[in-house]
Design an enzyme around this catalytic site. Structure first.
Site, PDB file in Angstrom:
ATOM      1  N   GLU A   4       0.595  -0.981   0.064  1.00  0.00           N
ATOM      2  CA  GLU A   4      -0.113  -0.067   0.148  1.00  0.00           C
ATOM      3  C   GLU A   4       0.729   1.322  -0.054  1.00  0.00           C
ATOM      4  OE1 GLU A   4      -3.195   0.031  -0.417  1.00  0.00           O
ATOM      5  OE2 GLU A   4      -3.854  -1.890   0.015  1.00  0.00           O
ATOM      6  N   ASP A   8      -4.471  -9.365  -8.331  1.00  0.00           N
ATOM      7  CA  ASP A   8      -4.966  -8.437  -9.480  1.00  0.00           C
ATOM      8  C   ASP A   8      -3.535  -7.677 -10.063  1.00  0.00           C
ATOM      9  OD1 ASP A   8      -4.555  -7.069  -6.880  1.00  0.00           O
ATOM     10  OD2 ASP A   8      -6.681  -6.068  -7.224  1.00  0.00           O
ATOM     11  N   GLU A  67     -18.733  -5.683  -3.443  1.00  0.00           N
ATOM     12  CA  GLU A  67     -17.434  -6.286  -3.495  1.00  0.00           C
ATOM     13  C   GLU A  67     -17.327  -7.612  -3.815  1.00  0.00           C
ATOM     14  OE1 GLU A  67     -15.034  -4.346  -2.888  1.00  0.00           O
ATOM     15  OE2 GLU A  67     -13.403  -5.627  -1.905  1.00  0.00           O
ATOM     16  N   GLU A  85     -12.026   0.434 -10.208  1.00  0.00           N
ATOM     17  CA  GLU A  85     -11.691  -0.344 -11.070  1.00  0.00           C
ATOM     18  C   GLU A  85     -12.701  -0.167 -12.428  1.00  0.00           C
ATOM     19  OE1 GLU A  85     -11.602  -1.038  -8.180  1.00  0.00           O
ATOM     20  OE2 GLU A  85      -9.356  -1.848  -7.824  1.00  0.00           O
TER      21      GLU A  85
HETATM   22  C1  DMJ Z   1      -6.414   0.481  -5.095  1.00  0.00           C
HETATM   23  O1  DMJ Z   1      -5.497   0.914  -3.956  1.00  0.00           O
HETATM   24  C2  DMJ Z   1      -5.514   0.147  -6.395  1.00  0.00           C
HETATM   25  O2  DMJ Z   1      -6.183  -0.031  -7.369  1.00  0.00           O
HETATM   26  C3  DMJ Z   1      -5.146  -1.529  -5.739  1.00  0.00           C
HETATM   27  O3  DMJ Z   1      -4.584  -2.030  -6.770  1.00  0.00           O
HETATM   28  C4  DMJ Z   1      -6.530  -2.261  -5.803  1.00  0.00           C
HETATM   29  N1  DMJ Z   1      -7.177  -1.750  -4.677  1.00  0.00           N
HETATM   30  C5  DMJ Z   1      -7.637  -0.367  -4.570  1.00  0.00           C
HETATM   31  C6  DMJ Z   1      -8.851   0.229  -5.301  1.00  0.00           C
HETATM   32  O4  DMJ Z   1      -9.702  -0.573  -5.087  1.00  0.00           O
END
Ligand code: DMJ
Length: 573
Positions: free
Chosen positions: A132, A272, A365, A386
């Site tokens: 993060e 992802d 979600e 997304e």
């Molecule tokens: C963001 O922090 C980034 O896109 C990450 O790759 C996935 N989660 C969140 C948004 O949903």
């Protein structure tokens, strides 16, 4: 097996499409301008409230108009010391930097850069999540540094002295102890002041240790210090070496032993951005090695996870389906598919997410495809980006005005359900639209940015950017390339001779996942792409009977017609 029923969505799509077909270009342009201004207002509503009620803490709590220092996780720290000296790391401000430039607000950008230069310090006793912190803070700083030094932005009027890069380098150095493991795979958590804590957990996720290369690679390019790129690349290579014989990875692993903990995986949470970074890092740094990894990984995803336009999870060892779930995070995938030119696949998968959005008003979600119901505890929508991201990519690729309508629907829903006096609140339950007191920084870094770029892409004219997984732009410049990427040379009996066929080929990938091309006939000099390949009868791979399904190009296995009406190599549970 399941048969998801988003029929109303289909109807809505048809209605929307048909009304939109008749809009003239000037009507579309006017609508885009109108929507751009709506998004601008959304961004400033979120930003101004953050600045008023939460800055310099990390994120805004819009219902109570207070703050949360969400980037930190206190662990075994000296709380007294923290409460006295730790005031957050202005996370939302850092995350907003590149959006401010895209929105053309140079004055605010300069003000933010000045404040961060004078006040931000990473010498704090804070345990933070490496992934993060990397995508949000390091990525935000590196991207903003590049934007600040790009003369085309006419920013900072000569007063900028690389302060953001100095901060980024300081942060990058603090990341390095995390990589000091027997495997080179980094710990998930790091204390910014003291490094890895005693008895720190050795469990991490695939995305946690496989999505560091863009930010750390860019830092190495900018500073000339190769350690950041080397550490991230070593971890990525190790991760890839842990793939199964099916070219699948799991979701969680142990950084000390290099053993998998969770063998099931998909394209959503925990995995992802691993896929995303293979292709984006290939584009940014021109490494053929990353392209080869991505190509194998992508083909495995299409083969083992895909069910028509949906993606389920599967066991990396057997390829057998495990969980039939549609998750909000998966909605980034069509954006990746656009990057490699698989527009048809991107479009069909994107539509399913749009149907779900229309059905619930926002994107939940987790939706259980096999039970056709929401996950009982994951009914929330934290204003994730997304779907906006994929919509932006698809509009860039196709200029189909339908995507503008999709973006409009998203903007309308966000304003209707999530806007409160103190900002934009997350949605706790999509069935009741009950709100939660949290405005995530990615709402400013990504959700607003992608919606804005959907309606106004003038920032991108004559520029070539890769967007990190947190939506921070990094420029594609040849100076960062090891060498220019080789042209894709089809292998395995795959070659395209006729220009007509080459023009129809949308990407290197589509050659290998049963593309909708016609077979050679008679004495034609064209070569077919695989000896066994028989295309599906319909170019969109839909089917009513088994006869309409062909033979898969890569595996030479007969494809079958699923209950949802798509040809594929289905593995039944
Ligand atoms: C963001 O922090 C980034 O896109 C990450 O790759 C996935 N989660 C969140 C948004 O949903």
């Amino acid at each position: 097996m399941f048969s998801p029923n988003f029929g109303t969505g289909v109807l809505m799509f048809l209605l929307v499409s048909s009304t939109f077909v008749h809009s003239s270009m000037s009507e579309i342009d006017a609508k885009k301008r109108y929507m751009r201004e709506k998004v601008r207002k959304m961004f400033y509503h979120a930003y101004d409230n953050y600045m008023a009620h939460a800055f310099p803490h990390d994120e805004l709590k819009p219902l109570s108009k207070t703050f949360t220092d969400s980037l930190s996780e206190l662990g075994n720290l000296n709380l007294e010391h923290l409460s006295e000296h730790y005031n957050g790391s202005a996370l939302t401000l850092i995350e907003s930097l590149s959006s401010l430039v895209i929105l053309g607000n140079n004055t605010e950008f300069e003000r933010a850069v000045r404040w961060l230069s004078e006040n931000l310090s990473f010498d704090v006793d804070v345990r933070t999540n490496l992934f993060e912190c990397n995508i949000r803070v390091l990525g935000g700083l590196v991207s903003a540094h590049i934007l600040a030094t790009d003369s085309r932005n006419r920013l900072v009027q000569g007063t900028y002295k690389n302060e953001l890069l100095i901060l980024a380098e300081d942060l990058g150095r603090r990341f390095l102890p995390a990589f000091d493991t027997p495997t080179g795979l980094p710990y998930a958590w790091i204390n910014l002041k003291y490094g890895v804590m005693e008895n720190e957990t050795t469990e991490t996720s695939t995305s946690g240790c496989g999505s560091l290369i863009l930010e750390m690679g860019a830092l190495s390019q900018l500073t000339g210090d190769p350690r950041y790129e080397s550490a991230a690349l070593r971890a990525l290579r190790k991760l890839w070496s842990m793939r199964s014989s099916l070219n699948l990875l799991g979701t969680t692993l142990d950084v000390a032993t290099g053993e998998w903990i969770e063998y099931s995986s998909g394209i959503g949470a925990g995995v992802d951005s691993f896929y995303e970074y293979l292709i984006k890092a290939h584009i940014l740094f021109g490494k053929e090695e990353l392209w080869r990894m991505f190509q194998s990984a992508y083909l495995a995803v299409q083969k083992y996870f895909r069910h028509g336009p949906w993606y389920h999870e599967a066991d990396m060892r057997t390829g057998k389906a495990t969980y039939w779930q549609l998750t909000s995070l998966q909605a980034f995938w069509p954006g990746v598919q656009v990057l490699i030119g698989d527009i048809a696949a991107a479009n069909s998968s994107h539509r399913e997410f749009v149907y779900v959005w229309e059905k619930f008003g926002v994107l939940p979600e987790r939706y259980l495809l096999d039970h056709q119901m929401l996950h009982p505890t994951e009914k929330y929508y934290p204003l994730r980006p997304e779907l906006a991201e994929s919509t932006f990519y698809l509009y860039q690729a196709t200029k189909d005005p339908w995507y503008i309508e999709v973006g409009k629907s998203m903007v309308d829903s966000l304003n209707l359900y999530a806007k409160v006096e103190g900002g934009f609140a997350s949605i706790k339950d999509v069935t009741t639209m009950q709100l939660e007191d949290h405005q995530h920084s990615f709402f400013l870094a990504e959700t607003c940015k992608y919606l804005y770029l959907l309606f106004d892409d003038s920032f991108l004219v004559d520029r070539n950017y890769v967007f990190t997984t947190e939506g921070h732009p990094l420029p594609v410049i040849s100076a960062w390339h090891d060498r220019l990427p080789e042209n894709y040379i089809p292998t395995n009996g795959t070659s395209i001779k006729s220009e007509k066929q080459a023009a129809r080929r949308s990407s290197a990938m589509s050659l290998q996942v049963c593309p909708a091309t016609t077979l050679n006939s008679g004495r034609s000099s064209q070569q077919v792409e695989s000896a066994c390949h028989i295309p599906d009868a319909q170019s969109d791979h839909r089917c009513l009977t088994e006869d309409e399904c062909g033979v898969d190009a890569t595996t030479c296995r007969r494809r079958s017609c699923s209950m949802a009406g798509y040809c594929g190599l289905w593995l039944f549970i």
